[in-house]
Design a protein around this motif. Structure first.
Motif, mmCIF file in Angstrom:
data_model
loop_
_atom_site.group_PDB
_atom_site.id
_atom_site.type_symbol
_atom_site.label_atom_id
_atom_site.label_comp_id
_atom_site.label_asym_id
_atom_site.label_seq_id
_atom_site.Cartn_x
_atom_site.Cartn_y
_atom_site.Cartn_z
ATOM 1 N N ILE A 137 30.251 68.157 82.265
ATOM 2 C CA ILE A 137 29.160 67.647 83.106
ATOM 3 C C ILE A 137 27.969 67.173 82.276
ATOM 4 O O ILE A 137 27.410 66.091 82.541
ATOM 5 C CB ILE A 137 28.751 68.708 84.144
ATOM 6 N N PRO A 138 27.533 67.927 81.244
ATOM 7 C CA PRO A 138 26.430 67.396 80.427
ATOM 8 C C PRO A 138 26.768 66.069 79.754
ATOM 9 O O PRO A 138 25.894 65.201 79.633
ATOM 10 C CB PRO A 138 26.201 68.510 79.390
ATOM 11 N N LEU A 139 28.031 65.902 79.329
ATOM 12 C CA LEU A 139 28.411 64.627 78.730
ATOM 13 C C LEU A 139 28.361 63.493 79.742
ATOM 14 O O LEU A 139 27.932 62.383 79.433
ATOM 15 C CB LEU A 139 29.824 64.733 78.137
ATOM 16 N N VAL A 140 28.800 63.775 80.962
ATOM 17 C CA VAL A 140 28.755 62.748 82.007
ATOM 18 C C VAL A 140 27.306 62.383 82.335
ATOM 19 O O VAL A 140 26.960 61.215 82.513
ATOM 20 C CB VAL A 140 29.501 63.241 83.268
ATOM 21 N N ALA A 141 26.446 63.407 82.413
ATOM 22 C CA ALA A 141 25.036 63.142 82.701
ATOM 23 C C ALA A 141 24.356 62.408 81.560
ATOM 24 O O ALA A 141 23.380 61.671 81.774
ATOM 25 C CB ALA A 141 24.316 64.459 82.987
ATOM 26 N N LEU A 142 24.866 62.581 80.342
ATOM 27 C CA LEU A 142 24.245 61.942 79.184
ATOM 28 C C LEU A 142 24.596 60.465 79.076
ATOM 29 O O LEU A 142 23.828 59.692 78.476
ATOM 30 C CB LEU A 142 24.695 62.667 77.908
ATOM 31 N N LEU A 143 25.713 60.033 79.657
ATOM 32 C CA LEU A 143 26.144 58.639 79.508
ATOM 33 C C LEU A 143 25.125 57.641 80.063
ATOM 34 O O LEU A 143 24.797 56.664 79.380
ATOM 35 C CB LEU A 143 27.513 58.449 80.173
ATOM 36 N N PRO A 144 24.593 57.791 81.296
ATOM 37 C CA PRO A 144 23.562 56.834 81.754
ATOM 38 C C PRO A 144 22.320 56.851 80.875
ATOM 39 O O PRO A 144 21.699 55.790 80.662
ATOM 40 C CB PRO A 144 23.254 57.302 83.183
ATOM 41 N N VAL A 145 21.949 58.026 80.371
ATOM 42 C CA VAL A 145 20.785 58.094 79.484
ATOM 43 C C VAL A 145 21.043 57.290 78.214
ATOM 44 O O VAL A 145 20.168 56.549 77.734
ATOM 45 C CB VAL A 145 20.462 59.563 79.151
ATOM 46 N N LEU A 146 22.262 57.398 77.673
ATOM 47 C CA LEU A 146 22.606 56.611 76.497
ATOM 48 C C LEU A 146 22.578 55.121 76.800
ATOM 49 O O LEU A 146 22.124 54.315 75.982
ATOM 50 C CB LEU A 146 24.001 57.015 75.994
ATOM 51 N N GLY A 147 23.075 54.742 77.998
ATOM 52 C CA GLY A 147 23.038 53.331 78.381
ATOM 53 C C GLY A 147 21.617 52.795 78.455
ATOM 54 O O GLY A 147 21.321 51.701 77.955
ATOM 55 N N LEU A 148 20.720 53.554 79.078
ATOM 56 C CA LEU A 148 19.322 53.126 79.164
ATOM 57 C C LEU A 148 18.679 53.074 77.783
ATOM 58 O O LEU A 148 17.895 52.155 77.491
ATOM 59 C CB LEU A 148 18.549 54.091 80.065
ATOM 60 N N LEU A 149 19.014 54.031 76.926
ATOM 61 C CA LEU A 149 18.456 54.038 75.579
ATOM 62 C C LEU A 149 18.941 52.837 74.774
ATOM 63 O O LEU A 149 18.155 52.197 74.058
ATOM 64 C CB LEU A 149 18.845 55.342 74.873
#
Length: 253
Positions: A159-171
């Motif tokens: 779940i943390p990896l899934v939640a991190l993917l949109p953050v990486l996209g925005l970054l």
């Protein structure tokens, strides 16, 4: 034949490339993490199953035989999905079992781990005998329950990896936008210039990769300025040369 417009935005190309690489890396990390978590949890549950079986194996044979059905709750290993059977090693008679355990022997294996399927249910089994080798003890865990536990723990890890993917996209999008900002500013400055404005573009404050491009533009501006100056001198000289014959004609007229 019409020419197709194949121009592609540099910013879009960078975004698509970086987001694609990020997504592939995330997918690979997710698969690797899932495999590692599944393997580690299986090892942990196997170790717990072996430890639970050895708690029973560590008792003497007469203590195991004297266990009453009322004591089964105390002997329940670590959850309701783990059950046990106690067999007489000589006669093969079932001496004691958990209420959830089938009356049929889990596995023909007498020592170590094995997998069994009984009445449509699959079990992970650890077998061992007591010190006197009078009783055979088999402790088993329901494979379906183990699978649910592994799936739940794996999801909690992912779940943390899934939640991190949109953050990486925005970054990544922010980094690309920031990196291409000098190019956008350069284009705006060129669009705002008048046609006769041939002042060189500033080379400071732009990325190193863009400086050769600006340098060539400035050289082009210099050549165009030189050509325009030559054209102005030629026009001025020609006009001067034409004044004398025109004045003579006027005088004669």
């Amino acid at each position: 034949m019409p020419v197709r417009d194949v121009s592609v935005s540099l910013r879009r190309r960078l975004l698509v490339g970086l987001l694609g690489v990020t997504a592939l890396a995330w997918l690979a990390a997710t698969v690797a993490t899932s495999v590692d978590v599944h393997r580690d949890i299986d090892r942990l549950l196997d170790a717990h199953l072996r430890h639970s079986a050895r708690l029973l194996i560590g008792q003497s044979a007469h203590e195991i035989i004297e266990i009453s059905p009322e004591d089964l709750d105390e002997l329940s290993v670590y959850d309701q999905f783990v059950v046990f059977q106690i067999w007489d090693a000589d006669s093969g008679q079932l001496l004691l079992r958990s209420p959830e355990a089938p009356p049929r022997r889990f596995s023909p294996v007498a020592q170590g781990f094995s997998d069994a399927a009984i009445e449509g249910r699959r079990w992970r089994v650890f077998s061992g005998t007591d010190r006197e080798r009078r009783v055979l003890i088999q402790v088993a865990e329901d494979e379906a329950a183990r699978t649910r536990l592994v799936r739940r723990l794996t999801l909690n890890t992912l779940i943390p990896l899934v939640a991190l993917l949109p953050v990486l996209g925005l970054l990544v999008a922010w980094i690309v936008r920031r990196a291409t900002r000098p190019l956008v500013r350069l284009g705006d400055e060129l669009a705002a210039r008048r046609a006769a404005d041939l002042q060189p573009l500033p080379e400071h404050g732009v990325p190193l990769e863009v400086q050769p491009f600006i340098r060539r533009l400035n050289e082009l501006f210099t050549r165009i300025g030189t050509l325009l100056d030559s054209e102005r001198r030629f026009t001025s000289h020609a006009a001067h040369e034409l004044r004398t014959p025109v004045a003579a004609v006027r005088a004669q007229a």
